[in-house]
Motif scaffolding. Sequence first.
Motif, PDB file in Angstrom:
ATOM      1  N   MET A 151       2.917  -6.472   3.203  1.00  0.00           N
ATOM      2  CA  MET A 151       1.504  -6.248   3.492  1.00  0.00           C
ATOM      3  C   MET A 151       1.298  -4.956   4.271  1.00  0.00           C
ATOM      4  O   MET A 151       0.508  -4.089   3.867  1.00  0.00           O
ATOM      5  CB  MET A 151       0.955  -7.432   4.298  1.00  0.00           C
ATOM      6  N   PHE A 152       1.994  -4.803   5.378  1.00  0.00           N
ATOM      7  CA  PHE A 152       1.777  -3.639   6.240  1.00  0.00           C
ATOM      8  C   PHE A 152       2.386  -2.368   5.651  1.00  0.00           C
ATOM      9  O   PHE A 152       1.688  -1.371   5.446  1.00  0.00           O
ATOM     10  CB  PHE A 152       2.339  -3.906   7.640  1.00  0.00           C
ATOM     11  N   MET A 153       3.670  -2.393   5.365  1.00  0.00           N
ATOM     12  CA  MET A 153       4.344  -1.188   4.885  1.00  0.00           C
ATOM     13  C   MET A 153       3.853  -0.808   3.486  1.00  0.00           C
ATOM     14  O   MET A 153       3.712   0.383   3.171  1.00  0.00           O
ATOM     15  CB  MET A 153       5.855  -1.391   4.881  1.00  0.00           C
ATOM     16  N   GLY A 154       3.597  -1.811   2.632  1.00  0.00           N
ATOM     17  CA  GLY A 154       3.092  -1.521   1.297  1.00  0.00           C
ATOM     18  C   GLY A 154       1.764  -0.788   1.341  1.00  0.00           C
ATOM     19  O   GLY A 154       1.552   0.191   0.624  1.00  0.00           O
ATOM     20  N   TYR A 155       0.858  -1.263   2.205  1.00  0.00           N
ATOM     21  CA  TYR A 155      -0.449  -0.615   2.283  1.00  0.00           C
ATOM     22  C   TYR A 155      -0.357   0.744   2.961  1.00  0.00           C
ATOM     23  O   TYR A 155      -1.023   1.703   2.553  1.00  0.00           O
ATOM     24  CB  TYR A 155      -1.441  -1.495   3.039  1.00  0.00           C
ATOM     25  N   ILE A 156       0.467   0.845   3.998  1.00  0.00           N
ATOM     26  CA  ILE A 156       0.615   2.128   4.694  1.00  0.00           C
ATOM     27  C   ILE A 156       1.110   3.207   3.743  1.00  0.00           C
ATOM     28  O   ILE A 156       0.561   4.316   3.682  1.00  0.00           O
ATOM     29  CB  ILE A 156       1.586   1.970   5.888  1.00  0.00           C
ATOM     30  N   VAL A 157       2.150   2.900   2.974  1.00  0.00           N
ATOM     31  CA  VAL A 157       2.711   3.881   2.049  1.00  0.00           C
ATOM     32  C   VAL A 157       1.698   4.233   0.959  1.00  0.00           C
ATOM     33  O   VAL A 157       1.558   5.404   0.581  1.00  0.00           O
ATOM     34  CB  VAL A 157       4.022   3.344   1.428  1.00  0.00           C
ATOM     35  N   SER A 158       0.973   3.238   0.456  1.00  0.00           N
ATOM     36  CA  SER A 158      -0.019   3.487  -0.592  1.00  0.00           C
ATOM     37  C   SER A 158      -1.140   4.393  -0.090  1.00  0.00           C
ATOM     38  O   SER A 158      -1.577   5.313  -0.802  1.00  0.00           O
ATOM     39  CB  SER A 158      -0.605   2.165  -1.090  1.00  0.00           C
ATOM     40  N   GLU A 159      -1.614   4.147   1.110  1.00  0.00           N
ATOM     41  CA  GLU A 159      -2.698   4.965   1.660  1.00  0.00           C
ATOM     42  C   GLU A 159      -2.213   6.364   2.008  1.00  0.00           C
ATOM     43  O   GLU A 159      -2.942   7.353   1.837  1.00  0.00           O
ATOM     44  CB  GLU A 159      -3.295   4.271   2.883  1.00  0.00           C
ATOM     45  N   MET A 160      -0.983   6.461   2.498  1.00  0.00           N
ATOM     46  CA  MET A 160      -0.417   7.781   2.763  1.00  0.00           C
ATOM     47  C   MET A 160      -0.288   8.582   1.476  1.00  0.00           C
ATOM     48  O   MET A 160      -0.447   9.809   1.475  1.00  0.00           O
ATOM     49  CB  MET A 160       0.942   7.629   3.442  1.00  0.00           C
ATOM     50  N   LYS A 161       0.005   7.893   0.378  1.00  0.00           N
ATOM     51  CA  LYS A 161       0.075   8.563  -0.917  1.00  0.00           C
ATOM     52  C   LYS A 161      -1.287   9.101  -1.314  1.00  0.00           C
ATOM     53  O   LYS A 161      -1.413  10.250  -1.768  1.00  0.00           O
ATOM     54  CB  LYS A 161       0.590   7.566  -1.963  1.00  0.00           C
ATOM     55  N   CYS A 162      -2.338   8.291  -1.151  1.00  0.00           N
ATOM     56  CA  CYS A 162      -3.688   8.732  -1.500  1.00  0.00           C
ATOM     57  C   CYS A 162      -4.117   9.936  -0.674  1.00  0.00           C
ATOM     58  O   CYS A 162      -4.725  10.878  -1.187  1.00  0.00           O
ATOM     59  CB  CYS A 162      -4.684   7.598  -1.291  1.00  0.00           C
ATOM     60  N   LEU A 163      -3.828   9.897   0.612  1.00  0.00           N
ATOM     61  CA  LEU A 163      -4.254  10.956   1.525  1.00  0.00           C
ATOM     62  C   LEU A 163      -3.271  12.117   1.563  1.00  0.00           C
ATOM     63  O   LEU A 163      -3.511  13.107   2.262  1.00  0.00           O
ATOM     64  CB  LEU A 163      -4.428  10.381   2.935  1.00  0.00           C
ATOM     65  N   GLU A 164      -2.150  11.988   0.823  1.00  0.00           N
ATOM     66  CA  GLU A 164      -1.100  13.017   0.786  1.00  0.00           C
ATOM     67  C   GLU A 164      -0.577  13.334   2.182  1.00  0.00           C
ATOM     68  O   GLU A 164      -0.364  14.492   2.535  1.00  0.00           O
ATOM     69  CB  GLU A 164      -1.616  14.282   0.114  1.00  0.00           C
ATOM     70  N   LEU A 165      -0.386  12.282   2.979  1.00  0.00           N
ATOM     71  CA  LEU A 165       0.210  12.436   4.300  1.00  0.00           C
ATOM     72  C   LEU A 165       1.731  12.378   4.178  1.00  0.00           C
ATOM     73  O   LEU A 165       2.267  11.613   3.383  1.00  0.00           O
ATOM     74  CB  LEU A 165      -0.277  11.321   5.231  1.00  0.00           C
ATOM     75  N   CYS A 166       2.411  13.178   4.973  1.00  0.00           N
ATOM     76  CA  CYS A 166       3.881  13.216   5.004  1.00  0.00           C
ATOM     77  C   CYS A 166       4.470  13.577   3.638  1.00  0.00           C
ATOM     78  O   CYS A 166       5.605  13.207   3.339  1.00  0.00           O
ATOM     79  CB  CYS A 166       4.459  11.872   5.466  1.00  0.00           C
ATOM     80  N   SER A 167       3.715  14.281   2.814  1.00  0.00           N
ATOM     81  CA  SER A 167       4.236  14.670   1.504  1.00  0.00           C
ATOM     82  C   SER A 167       5.373  15.676   1.615  1.00  0.00           C
ATOM     83  O   SER A 167       6.221  15.773   0.736  1.00  0.00           O
ATOM     84  CB  SER A 167       3.117  15.255   0.644  1.00  0.00           C
ATOM     85  N   SER A 168       5.390  16.437   2.724  1.00  0.00           N
ATOM     86  CA  SER A 168       6.477  17.397   2.921  1.00  0.00           C
ATOM     87  C   SER A 168       7.784  16.714   3.297  1.00  0.00           C
ATOM     88  O   SER A 168       8.868  17.267   3.093  1.00  0.00           O
ATOM     89  CB  SER A 168       6.094  18.397   4.017  1.00  0.00           C
TER      90      SER A 168
END
Length: 318
Positions: A151-168
């Motif tokens: 629940m927590f890590m799955g959503y965090i990673v998905s939202e980070m993907k949408c916002l392109e956070l930590c892509s580097s």
Amino acid sequence: RFRSPVLLLCGGIFGLMGFSVAFVIGLLHFFMRKTDHNGVPYKSGNGYWPATVSEMVYSWNSPEGRIFFGFCLISALLIFQSWYPFMLRNVYTGSEALCNRCSPIYWITFRQVVPVVGLLLLICVSTVPASMATFSDDFAVVVHLMGAGMMFMGYIVSEMKCLELCSSICSCLEGKKQAKFLDIEGPERKLRKACMLTVVLFYMIFVVCQVALEVYQDTLCCSDEFEEGRKSLETYSLWYATINTASGYYLAIKIISFTSEVVSGMALIFSHIIIWYYCEERHCHYAENAIMEVYDEENSVDVHNQATTIYVANAHGC
């Protein structure tokens, strides 16, 4: 796409209500229940404070357990039925896959399934307080923790993907294809980033507190005390087995642990409401015109609907 925003909003509201009610009940028990089952005041002078939300709602026979389960179950079903990763433009990442070489799973599928299934595991497979757990209970605890991680890590990673956070840092979070669909800017981007930072920060605090409670249980003053003969019986509750409640630094860590989990969970759910608020689809008006005619297959004619509604069954009885 027209029903998805409403279902997402309702799911978010029910989720917030579940975590809010859990926090309120925890406060009420702490300030109002300061005696054991025999009416003898605890030596610490404090009520019992759970270390986690799961510990407080572990019993389905308790009011808090039934309320939390009901709200969160409705929330999970509504969010899943909304199919919002596929339907709403501000979370749609197109054909972006988790790993183009090894995994055919798309990010929108991952976001649709993993966090919601994690929430369902979290509420359906209730954990057992550590003080009451037996060897067989450890299996349920593992499944429960797996659901929390999904629940927590799955959503965090998905939202980070949408916002392109930590892509580097992680190449799989880059948005080469999603740039055709996503353009998250302005207040929406700031609010969603703030929610994600809140979820990550408080979830990390929660994990650290859980480790500290386990490591320093026998050395830090002063942990809860239980009667061994009572806490091992299934017919007795944790309150029945408690003979003294926590105090001092140990109680402070438990309060921080419980509060951080509630804040992290509420920020995660509130993120869905932000997505609803800024999605374009909620501004579309659907079915403004009423049905004007019904086709009669048996007579091959159009039956016009002027004064009354006419329902015509087809040859198959549908």
